[in-house]
Scaffold this active site. Sequence first.
Site, PDB file in Angstrom:
ATOM      1  CG  ASP A 203     -31.476 -40.014 -19.219  1.00  0.00           C
ATOM      2  OD1 ASP A 203     -31.933 -39.606 -18.153  1.00  0.00           O
ATOM      3  OD2 ASP A 203     -30.249 -40.068 -19.463  1.00  0.00           O
TER       4      ASP A 203
ATOM      5  CG  HIS B 231     -26.939 -40.369 -22.428  1.00  0.00           C
ATOM      6  ND1 HIS B 231     -25.943 -39.735 -21.716  1.00  0.00           N
ATOM      7  CD2 HIS B 231     -28.069 -40.191 -21.724  1.00  0.00           C
ATOM      8  CE1 HIS B 231     -26.458 -39.196 -20.620  1.00  0.00           C
ATOM      9  NE2 HIS B 231     -27.750 -39.462 -20.598  1.00  0.00           N
TER      10      HIS B 231
ATOM     11  CD  GLU C 272     -29.036 -36.924 -14.301  1.00  0.00           C
ATOM     12  OE1 GLU C 272     -28.504 -37.948 -13.841  1.00  0.00           O
ATOM     13  OE2 GLU C 272     -29.005 -36.660 -15.525  1.00  0.00           O
ATOM     14  CD  GLU C 273     -28.645 -36.235 -18.999  1.00  0.00           C
ATOM     15  OE1 GLU C 273     -27.504 -36.691 -18.818  1.00  0.00           O
ATOM     16  OE2 GLU C 273     -29.627 -36.957 -19.246  1.00  0.00           O
TER      17      GLU C 273
ATOM     18  CG  HIS D 187     -32.878 -35.744 -15.129  1.00  0.00           C
ATOM     19  ND1 HIS D 187     -32.529 -35.490 -16.434  1.00  0.00           N
ATOM     20  CD2 HIS D 187     -32.510 -37.021 -14.900  1.00  0.00           C
ATOM     21  CE1 HIS D 187     -31.959 -36.560 -16.955  1.00  0.00           C
ATOM     22  NE2 HIS D 187     -31.943 -37.508 -16.053  1.00  0.00           N
TER      23      HIS D 187
ATOM     24  CG  ASP E 164     -32.364 -40.837 -14.386  1.00  0.00           C
ATOM     25  OD1 ASP E 164     -32.806 -40.982 -15.544  1.00  0.00           O
ATOM     26  OD2 ASP E 164     -31.482 -40.007 -14.094  1.00  0.00           O
TER      27      ASP E 164
HETATM   28 ZN   LIG Z   1     -31.137 -39.434 -16.486  1.00  0.00          ZN
END
Ligand SMILES: [Zn+2]
Length: 348
Positions: free
Chosen positions: A190, A325, A224-225, A73, A245
């Site tokens: 990410d 994150h 995706e998030e 993603h 991922d």
């Molecule tokens: Zn991810």
Amino acid sequence: MSLPPIDTDYLLQFLTDLLNTPSPTGFAHQVIARVEQALSGFPGLQVTHTRKGALVATWAGKASGSPRALTAHVDTLGAMVKEIKSSGRLKLTKIGGFAWNTVEGEGCTVFTRTGESVRGSLLLTKASGHVHGGQVNETKRDDDTMEVRLDARTASADETRALGVEVGDFVAFDPRLVVTDGFVRSRHLDDKACVACLLAAVKALYDANLQPAQTTILHISNYEEVGHGAASGFPPDLAELVTVDMAAVGEGQTSDEFHASLCVKDSGGPYHHGLSQKLRSLAEEHAIPYKVDIYPYYGSDGEAYWRAGGDVAVALIGPGVDASHSYERTHLEALVATTQWVVAYLLS
Ligand SMILES: [Zn+2]
């Protein structure tokens, strides 16, 4: 057979391009265009968009009876303007799952309806230690105590609106990319790291004049998030889906920044045992540095497809990313391992 070499300069350069192109979930069109441009350099890939805005490239294989897909993603964490305060500053609503303290003090860009952008930074409402003393430390970071200070002369809601800023405008946080001795430190590794790995894998096969064993779909997801990125966009006869991922690095985890990881279970339960075993065997066969891990607070786009009814085998691999994150970091060794794993899968 041995694997074709990976062009690490290409991988890092493309990753840099992706990281420097803002793409909070829902506002990923610029980075999708960048990936499309890169894919157009490989003749033979049939590239289309889904209605939702994902990119789908189909790559004819030596065989086509059992099509496969790889998904990664390009959308990232970010925010949206929730309110324009009477002070002219902005209250935000989060896009994706993160804690406000991980972006406190970060530079940001607000994208207005008319295509302009306004710079600013994300601060605690009581930011100044000389004014608020101990409250700077004690204040709980939440939607009400964080705000954007725009780099523009505004002290009222009207003046902010005059800049073109409105409720609903997307906000991207600066990636703050630094590369040092193979370490890549940036927000949004990410999952831009894995998109770069996919492209580097495609380039490795093209450079070596190789073709995938099976017809393969490269799915570049853009939601995706928020949990439903790869819920659609695959052909009905798809047999396998490998989600690429980032791996979760930290206390209790086997994953690290120098290996690729195979995730066998996360918050959504176990992945497909047979496909996971196949990937494990490929890693052993090609001496790819890998770990097997379980991620305690994690969901993937492969599971999004399962939940949407996708009847395929799903597995998950990716490079170890520290402080996910938050202010993330990985190492080129993990990126190369992930790319090699993708290459091995494409050729298997
Ligand atoms: Zn991810």
